[in-house]
Design a protein around this motif. Sequence first.
Motif, PDB file in Angstrom:
ATOM      1  N   GLN A  10       0.824  -1.206   0.000  1.00  0.00           N
ATOM      2  CA  GLN A  10       0.000   0.000   0.000  1.00  0.00           C
ATOM      3  C   GLN A  10       0.860   1.258   0.000  1.00  0.00           C
ATOM      4  N   LEU A  11       1.877   1.269   0.832  1.00  0.00           N
ATOM      5  CA  LEU A  11       2.775   2.420   0.870  1.00  0.00           C
ATOM      6  C   LEU A  11       3.506   2.553  -0.451  1.00  0.00           C
ATOM      7  N   ALA A  12       3.988   1.463  -0.981  1.00  0.00           N
ATOM      8  CA  ALA A  12       4.701   1.498  -2.265  1.00  0.00           C
ATOM      9  C   ALA A  12       3.812   2.080  -3.355  1.00  0.00           C
ATOM     10  N   ALA A  13       2.563   1.679  -3.393  1.00  0.00           N
ATOM     11  CA  ALA A  13       1.641   2.201  -4.404  1.00  0.00           C
ATOM     12  C   ALA A  13       1.430   3.700  -4.235  1.00  0.00           C
ATOM     13  N   ARG A  14       1.289   4.160  -2.997  1.00  0.00           N
ATOM     14  CA  ARG A  14       1.109   5.606  -2.754  1.00  0.00           C
ATOM     15  C   ARG A  14       2.354   6.388  -3.167  1.00  0.00           C
ATOM     16  N   VAL A  15       3.521   5.876  -2.798  1.00  0.00           N
ATOM     17  CA  VAL A  15       4.778   6.575  -3.095  1.00  0.00           C
ATOM     18  C   VAL A  15       5.005   6.672  -4.605  1.00  0.00           C
ATOM     19  N   LEU A  16       4.593   5.665  -5.344  1.00  0.00           N
ATOM     20  CA  LEU A  16       4.817   5.654  -6.792  1.00  0.00           C
ATOM     21  C   LEU A  16       3.714   6.357  -7.585  1.00  0.00           C
ATOM     22  N   SER A  17       2.657   6.765  -6.931  1.00  0.00           N
ATOM     23  CA  SER A  17       1.550   7.392  -7.653  1.00  0.00           C
ATOM     24  C   SER A  17       1.697   8.912  -7.676  1.00  0.00           C
ATOM     25  N   LEU A  44       6.729  11.649  -6.138  1.00  0.00           N
ATOM     26  CA  LEU A  44       8.047  11.590  -5.508  1.00  0.00           C
ATOM     27  C   LEU A  44       9.138  11.477  -6.568  1.00  0.00           C
ATOM     28  N   GLU A  45       8.847  10.782  -7.644  1.00  0.00           N
ATOM     29  CA  GLU A  45       9.819  10.661  -8.727  1.00  0.00           C
ATOM     30  C   GLU A  45      10.109  12.033  -9.355  1.00  0.00           C
ATOM     31  N   SER A  61      10.706  21.880   4.918  1.00  0.00           N
ATOM     32  CA  SER A  61       9.546  21.626   5.777  1.00  0.00           C
ATOM     33  C   SER A  61       8.324  21.265   4.945  1.00  0.00           C
ATOM     34  N   SER A  62       8.152  21.949   3.826  1.00  0.00           N
ATOM     35  CA  SER A  62       7.028  21.639   2.929  1.00  0.00           C
ATOM     36  C   SER A  62       7.173  20.237   2.355  1.00  0.00           C
ATOM     37  N   LEU A  63       8.395  19.865   1.993  1.00  0.00           N
ATOM     38  CA  LEU A  63       8.631  18.516   1.468  1.00  0.00           C
ATOM     39  C   LEU A  63       8.324  17.476   2.547  1.00  0.00           C
ATOM     40  N   ARG A  64       8.801  17.707   3.757  1.00  0.00           N
ATOM     41  CA  ARG A  64       8.538  16.787   4.860  1.00  0.00           C
ATOM     42  C   ARG A  64       7.035  16.629   5.079  1.00  0.00           C
ATOM     43  N   GLU A  65       6.312  17.739   5.133  1.00  0.00           N
ATOM     44  CA  GLU A  65       4.859  17.675   5.326  1.00  0.00           C
ATOM     45  C   GLU A  65       4.183  16.960   4.167  1.00  0.00           C
ATOM     46  N   TRP A  66       4.604  17.238   2.941  1.00  0.00           N
ATOM     47  CA  TRP A  66       4.014  16.630   1.755  1.00  0.00           C
ATOM     48  C   TRP A  66       4.221  15.109   1.777  1.00  0.00           C
ATOM     49  N   VAL A  67       5.432  14.685   2.091  1.00  0.00           N
ATOM     50  CA  VAL A  67       5.730  13.246   2.157  1.00  0.00           C
ATOM     51  C   VAL A  67       4.938  12.591   3.287  1.00  0.00           C
ATOM     52  N   GLY A  68       4.870  13.251   4.425  1.00  0.00           N
ATOM     53  CA  GLY A  68       4.160  12.686   5.563  1.00  0.00           C
ATOM     54  C   GLY A  68       2.653  12.698   5.402  1.00  0.00           C
ATOM     55  N   ASP A  69       2.103  13.806   4.915  1.00  0.00           N
ATOM     56  CA  ASP A  69       0.647  13.961   4.825  1.00  0.00           C
ATOM     57  C   ASP A  69       0.058  13.418   3.531  1.00  0.00           C
ATOM     58  N   ARG A  70       0.649  13.768   2.401  1.00  0.00           N
ATOM     59  CA  ARG A  70       0.074  13.387   1.109  1.00  0.00           C
ATOM     60  C   ARG A  70       0.414  11.951   0.713  1.00  0.00           C
ATOM     61  N   LEU A  71       1.670  11.547   0.977  1.00  0.00           N
ATOM     62  CA  LEU A  71       2.079  10.187   0.627  1.00  0.00           C
ATOM     63  C   LEU A  71       1.923   9.238   1.811  1.00  0.00           C
ATOM     64  N   ASP A  72       1.691   9.794   2.974  1.00  0.00           N
ATOM     65  CA  ASP A  72       1.512   9.015   4.199  1.00  0.00           C
ATOM     66  C   ASP A  72       2.702   8.086   4.447  1.00  0.00           C
ATOM     67  N   ASP A  73       3.912   8.691   4.379  1.00  0.00           N
ATOM     68  CA  ASP A  73       5.149   7.949   4.627  1.00  0.00           C
ATOM     69  C   ASP A  73       5.916   8.672   5.739  1.00  0.00           C
ATOM     70  N   VAL A  97      18.955  14.495   0.019  1.00  0.00           N
ATOM     71  CA  VAL A  97      17.526  14.186  -0.053  1.00  0.00           C
ATOM     72  C   VAL A  97      17.227  13.434  -1.341  1.00  0.00           C
ATOM     73  N   ARG A  98      17.827  13.848  -2.441  1.00  0.00           N
ATOM     74  CA  ARG A  98      17.619  13.149  -3.716  1.00  0.00           C
ATOM     75  C   ARG A  98      18.044  11.689  -3.609  1.00  0.00           C
ATOM     76  N   ALA A  99      19.179  11.434  -2.980  1.00  0.00           N
ATOM     77  CA  ALA A  99      19.646  10.054  -2.801  1.00  0.00           C
ATOM     78  C   ALA A  99      18.671   9.265  -1.926  1.00  0.00           C
ATOM     79  N   LEU A 100      18.178   9.880  -0.872  1.00  0.00           N
ATOM     80  CA  LEU A 100      17.208   9.240   0.006  1.00  0.00           C
ATOM     81  C   LEU A 100      15.917   8.903  -0.749  1.00  0.00           C
ATOM     82  N   LEU A 101      15.426   9.851  -1.540  1.00  0.00           N
ATOM     83  CA  LEU A 101      14.213   9.606  -2.326  1.00  0.00           C
ATOM     84  C   LEU A 101      14.444   8.491  -3.334  1.00  0.00           C
ATOM     85  N   GLY A 102      15.637   8.436  -3.908  1.00  0.00           N
ATOM     86  CA  GLY A 102      15.970   7.374  -4.849  1.00  0.00           C
ATOM     87  C   GLY A 102      15.930   6.001  -4.192  1.00  0.00           C
ATOM     88  N   ILE A 103      16.408   5.921  -2.965  1.00  0.00           N
ATOM     89  CA  ILE A 103      16.368   4.655  -2.221  1.00  0.00           C
ATOM     90  C   ILE A 103      14.921   4.226  -2.011  1.00  0.00           C
TER      91      ILE A 103
END
Length: 114
Positions: A10-17, A44-45, A61-73, A97-103
């Motif tokens: 479920q998380l993988a699908a959200r992160v890739l959408s 995220l891509e 901070s906006s990226l952190r909130e977006w990842v946490g709230d919108r992608l629920d990660d 951060v780019r390397a982390l997102l790539g992982i």
Amino acid sequence: MKSLAQPNRQLAARVLSEVAFEDRLVGYRLRKRMGPVAVHLYSLEEVARFLSQDLPQLDWSSLREWVGDRLDDPELAAAVQEIADQDLGEHEKALRVRALLGIRLDQCRKVVST
């Protein structure tokens, strides 16, 4: 770099959408003659690609909130915040951060493909 736990399907699908228009993240690309130009990011891509470009400007901070709230990660959001809190230049933060997102993207692609 902090390791991330393997995401579930479920998380993988959200992160890739892609997110909806109203849930997009806005970054800025600096142009010599025009100044900052808004860039609308829907996945995220796209964020990872954006951070690969010259002079990306993104509010961590906006990226952190977006990842946490919108992608629920929340795990990825916390890792982004950890990098943002470090005493580094903006370029180095963008690279980390780019390397982390790539992982996380690689993890999610593997989960979805199995």
